[in-house]
Design a protein around this motif. Sequence first.
Motif, PDB file in Angstrom:
ATOM      1  N   VAL A 264       0.869  -1.177   0.000  1.00 31.33           N
ATOM      2  CA  VAL A 264       0.000   0.000   0.000  1.00 31.33           C
ATOM      3  C   VAL A 264       0.904   1.225   0.000  1.00 31.33           C
ATOM      4  CG1 VAL A 264      -1.749   1.306   1.260  1.00 31.33           C
ATOM      5  CG2 VAL A 264      -1.836  -1.200   1.240  1.00 31.33           C
ATOM      6  N   CYS A 265       0.709   2.086  -0.993  1.00 25.76           N
ATOM      7  CA  CYS A 265       1.580   3.254  -1.124  1.00 25.76           C
ATOM      8  C   CYS A 265       0.716   4.492  -1.348  1.00 25.76           C
ATOM      9  CB  CYS A 265       2.558   3.069  -2.286  1.00 25.76           C
ATOM     10  SG  CYS A 265       3.737   4.438  -2.479  1.00 25.76           S
ATOM     11  N   GLY A 266       1.032   5.557  -0.629  1.00 21.81           N
ATOM     12  CA  GLY A 266       0.262   6.778  -0.802  1.00 21.81           C
ATOM     13  C   GLY A 266       0.848   7.923  -0.016  1.00 21.81           C
ATOM     14  N   GLY A 267       0.202   9.065  -0.123  1.00 19.15           N
ATOM     15  CA  GLY A 267       0.628  10.248   0.599  1.00 19.15           C
ATOM     16  C   GLY A 267       0.563  10.042   2.100  1.00 19.15           C
ATOM     17  N   PHE A 268       1.490  10.678   2.798  1.00 17.47           N
ATOM     18  CA  PHE A 268       1.579  10.528   4.252  1.00 17.47           C
ATOM     19  C   PHE A 268       0.247  10.849   4.930  1.00 17.47           C
ATOM     20  CE2 PHE A 268       2.059  12.754   8.294  1.00 17.47           C
ATOM     21  CZ  PHE A 268       2.646  11.771   9.067  1.00 17.47           C
ATOM     22  N   ALA A 269      -0.376  11.947   4.546  1.00 16.67           N
ATOM     23  CA  ALA A 269      -1.608  12.364   5.223  1.00 16.67           C
ATOM     24  C   ALA A 269      -2.725  11.348   5.008  1.00 16.67           C
ATOM     25  CB  ALA A 269      -2.034  13.744   4.734  1.00 16.67           C
ATOM     26  N   LYS A 270      -2.874  10.884   3.765  1.00 23.16           N
ATOM     27  CA  LYS A 270      -3.920   9.896   3.492  1.00 23.16           C
ATOM     28  C   LYS A 270      -3.680   8.607   4.278  1.00 23.16           C
ATOM     29  CE  LYS A 270      -5.773  11.103  -1.056  1.00 23.16           C
ATOM     30  NZ  LYS A 270      -7.156  11.338  -0.594  1.00 23.16           N
ATOM     31  N   LEU A 271      -2.448   8.149   4.283  1.00 16.68           N
ATOM     32  CA  LEU A 271      -2.183   6.883   4.968  1.00 16.68           C
ATOM     33  C   LEU A 271      -2.214   7.028   6.487  1.00 16.68           C
ATOM     34  CD1 LEU A 271       0.382   5.078   2.671  1.00 16.68           C
ATOM     35  CD2 LEU A 271      -2.106   5.011   2.688  1.00 16.68           C
ATOM     36  N   SER A 272      -2.086   8.267   6.975  1.00 14.69           N
ATOM     37  CA  SER A 272      -2.273   8.461   8.414  1.00 14.69           C
ATOM     38  C   SER A 272      -3.733   8.208   8.789  1.00 14.69           C
ATOM     39  CB  SER A 272      -1.850   9.867   8.832  1.00 14.69           C
ATOM     40  OG  SER A 272      -2.816  10.842   8.486  1.00 14.69           O
ATOM     41  N   LYS A 273      -4.642   8.438   7.846  1.00 13.02           N
ATOM     42  CA  LYS A 273      -6.055   8.133   8.096  1.00 13.02           C
ATOM     43  C   LYS A 273      -6.261   6.621   8.197  1.00 13.02           C
ATOM     44  CE  LYS A 273      -7.649  12.116   5.385  1.00 13.02           C
ATOM     45  NZ  LYS A 273      -8.546  12.520   4.279  1.00 13.02           N
ATOM     46  N   LEU A 274      -5.627   5.869   7.289  1.00 10.53           N
ATOM     47  CA  LEU A 274      -5.698   4.408   7.382  1.00 10.53           C
ATOM     48  C   LEU A 274      -5.100   3.944   8.699  1.00 10.53           C
ATOM     49  CD1 LEU A 274      -6.211   1.584   6.204  1.00 10.53           C
ATOM     50  CD2 LEU A 274      -4.006   1.768   5.015  1.00 10.53           C
ATOM     51  N   ALA A 275      -3.985   4.525   9.084  1.00 10.64           N
ATOM     52  CA  ALA A 275      -3.343   4.162  10.350  1.00 10.64           C
ATOM     53  C   ALA A 275      -4.280   4.374  11.528  1.00 10.64           C
ATOM     54  CB  ALA A 275      -2.062   4.971  10.534  1.00 10.64           C
ATOM     55  N   ALA A 276      -5.133   5.391  11.436  1.00 15.18           N
ATOM     56  CA  ALA A 276      -6.071   5.705  12.514  1.00 15.18           C
ATOM     57  C   ALA A 276      -7.360   4.902  12.427  1.00 15.18           C
ATOM     58  CB  ALA A 276      -6.384   7.193  12.506  1.00 15.18           C
ATOM     59  N   GLY A 277      -7.452   4.007  11.413  1.00 11.78           N
ATOM     60  CA  GLY A 277      -8.610   3.120  11.330  1.00 11.78           C
ATOM     61  C   GLY A 277      -9.646   3.487  10.294  1.00 11.78           C
ATOM     62  N   HIS A 278      -9.384   4.508   9.458  1.00  9.44           N
ATOM     63  CA  HIS A 278     -10.327   4.888   8.407  1.00  9.44           C
ATOM     64  C   HIS A 278     -10.040   4.083   7.145  1.00  9.44           C
ATOM     65  CE1 HIS A 278     -11.850   8.259  10.729  1.00  9.44           C
ATOM     66  NE2 HIS A 278     -10.608   8.627  10.979  1.00  9.44           N
ATOM     67  N   LEU A 279     -11.073   3.538   6.545  1.00 10.37           N
ATOM     68  CA  LEU A 279     -10.910   2.763   5.308  1.00 10.37           C
ATOM     69  C   LEU A 279     -11.307   3.563   4.079  1.00 10.37           C
ATOM     70  CD1 LEU A 279     -12.162  -0.757   6.449  1.00 10.37           C
ATOM     71  CD2 LEU A 279      -9.842   0.208   6.492  1.00 10.37           C
ATOM     72  N   ASP A 280     -11.984   4.690   4.258  1.00 12.47           N
ATOM     73  CA  ASP A 280     -12.300   5.614   3.173  1.00 12.47           C
ATOM     74  C   ASP A 280     -11.472   6.863   3.436  1.00 12.47           C
ATOM     75  OD1 ASP A 280     -13.339   7.524   1.439  1.00 12.47           O
ATOM     76  OD2 ASP A 280     -15.388   6.775   1.595  1.00 12.47           O
ATOM     77  N   LEU A 281     -10.557   7.164   2.540  1.00  9.74           N
ATOM     78  CA  LEU A 281      -9.568   8.208   2.790  1.00  9.74           C
ATOM     79  C   LEU A 281      -9.947   9.555   2.198  1.00  9.74           C
ATOM     80  CD1 LEU A 281      -6.363   6.071   2.063  1.00  9.74           C
ATOM     81  CD2 LEU A 281      -7.760   6.162   4.140  1.00  9.74           C
ATOM     82  N   HIS A 282     -11.167   9.677   1.659  1.00  8.31           N
ATOM     83  CA  HIS A 282     -11.592  10.931   1.032  1.00  8.31           C
ATOM     84  C   HIS A 282     -11.734  12.020   2.097  1.00  8.31           C
ATOM     85  CE1 HIS A 282     -13.986  13.862  -1.193  1.00  8.31           C
ATOM     86  NE2 HIS A 282     -13.591  13.247  -2.289  1.00  8.31           N
ATOM     87  N   SER A 283     -11.354  13.241   1.726  1.00  9.47           N
ATOM     88  CA  SER A 283     -11.369  14.341   2.696  1.00  9.47           C
ATOM     89  C   SER A 283     -12.766  14.677   3.187  1.00  9.47           C
ATOM     90  CB  SER A 283     -10.732  15.590   2.083  1.00  9.47           C
ATOM     91  OG  SER A 283     -11.437  16.000   0.931  1.00  9.47           O
ATOM     92  N   ALA A 284     -13.796  14.318   2.401  1.00 13.58           N
ATOM     93  CA  ALA A 284     -15.158  14.597   2.841  1.00 13.58           C
ATOM     94  C   ALA A 284     -15.646  13.576   3.866  1.00 13.58           C
ATOM     95  CB  ALA A 284     -16.109  14.612   1.634  1.00 13.58           C
ATOM     96  N   ARG A 285     -14.932  12.457   3.982  1.00 16.39           N
ATOM     97  CA  ARG A 285     -15.421  11.375   4.844  1.00 16.39           C
ATOM     98  C   ARG A 285     -14.449  10.993   5.952  1.00 16.39           C
ATOM     99  NH1 ARG A 285     -17.210  10.476  -0.364  1.00 16.39           N
ATOM    100  NH2 ARG A 285     -15.400   9.277  -0.975  1.00 16.39           N
TER     101      ARG A 285
END
Length: 371
Positions: A264-285
């Motif tokens: 899994v590769c992506g921007g730090f900010a987006k993947l910090s959301k996955l790290a926090a337990g979010h599976l939808d990384l869109h900024s609106a969600r």
Amino acid sequence: MGEIEGGRSAQLKHTGLRPGWTTGACATAGATAAYTALLTGDFPDPVTITLPKGQTPAFALAVEELAGGRATAGVVKDAGDDPDVTHGALVRVTVRPLPPGSGVVFRAGPGVGTVTLPGLPLDVGEPAINPVPRQMIRDHIARVAAEHRGTGDVEVTVSVDDGEEIARSTWNPRLGILGGLSILGTTGVVVPYSCSAWIDSIRRGVDVARAAGHTHVAGCTGSTSEKTVVTEYGLPEIALLDMGDFAGAVLKYVRRHPVDRLTVCGGFAKLSKLAAGHLDLHSARSQVDKPFLAGLARQGGADEALAAEVAVANTGLAALQLCLARGVPLGDLVAVAARDEALSVLRGAPVAVDVICIDRAGTVVGRSTVR
């Protein structure tokens, strides 16, 4: 038997959705047309530009003004089938000559924001014209200069009609980008996202990769992360899954249809959301959880003063930069936490996972081991 088609282009084709053009591509087209008119007296209409991946779209001009030693060209943004708030916006670019040696100087006109807080890929005080659109505009100004014997020393002012009002529907005010929109885009192409269609295309991408015998696939948040994975592992296009914001869709489908290894590769900010337990990384969600990052920073040796700074940082990138300056490996900590979250979603499926975090330029700022 023909070659099996996979990768990003096949995913887009499978959705049946029409792609569009970024504000950065529109601004590049406007700058190209305006500078050509400034040097020749005539506006090319349509004006053709070359995007970073080699596409050569042509843009019709909605505005042509040549007077007072400056030229303005305007392009109406077409976002294709993407529900983009800037669809239909008029992007105007005014070009005026500068003294030799000045280079290309960017200005924010009405409707384009100015950066007022740190943590973005632009300095405070700069117009919110992102690095890739700036480079696209510079490259096209240089081409026009070479073709028509110009110096290439110009001021480029980008405006968006009603941009300040449109920006209220974006995250710009919260990020400290004031006065209007950002001029964005890394490929020049807007990839449309119908949630159901794109998730279906992810599933098809996994199926195609498995059918072709690939045991290592990569879920990437965009074209920059795709380039990183190709550089790191030499994966072919058919093994690249354009997951966009749908990390959960990749993980849940791979859980049912395993491969030996998933990167899994992506921007730090987006993947910090996955790290926090979010599976939808869109900024609106989902949003970057700065207190969560502060907790990770503490685990990495940050003192309370640094953790407090991270907890109130303007952006995820700003939090990362704070930690890098103090020797705290926040990027690696996020990558490890994201990997562990991915493994929890996989629920024991026989898939080894590693995570790579990158910045906007594609530089690796964090990675986990394979587990």
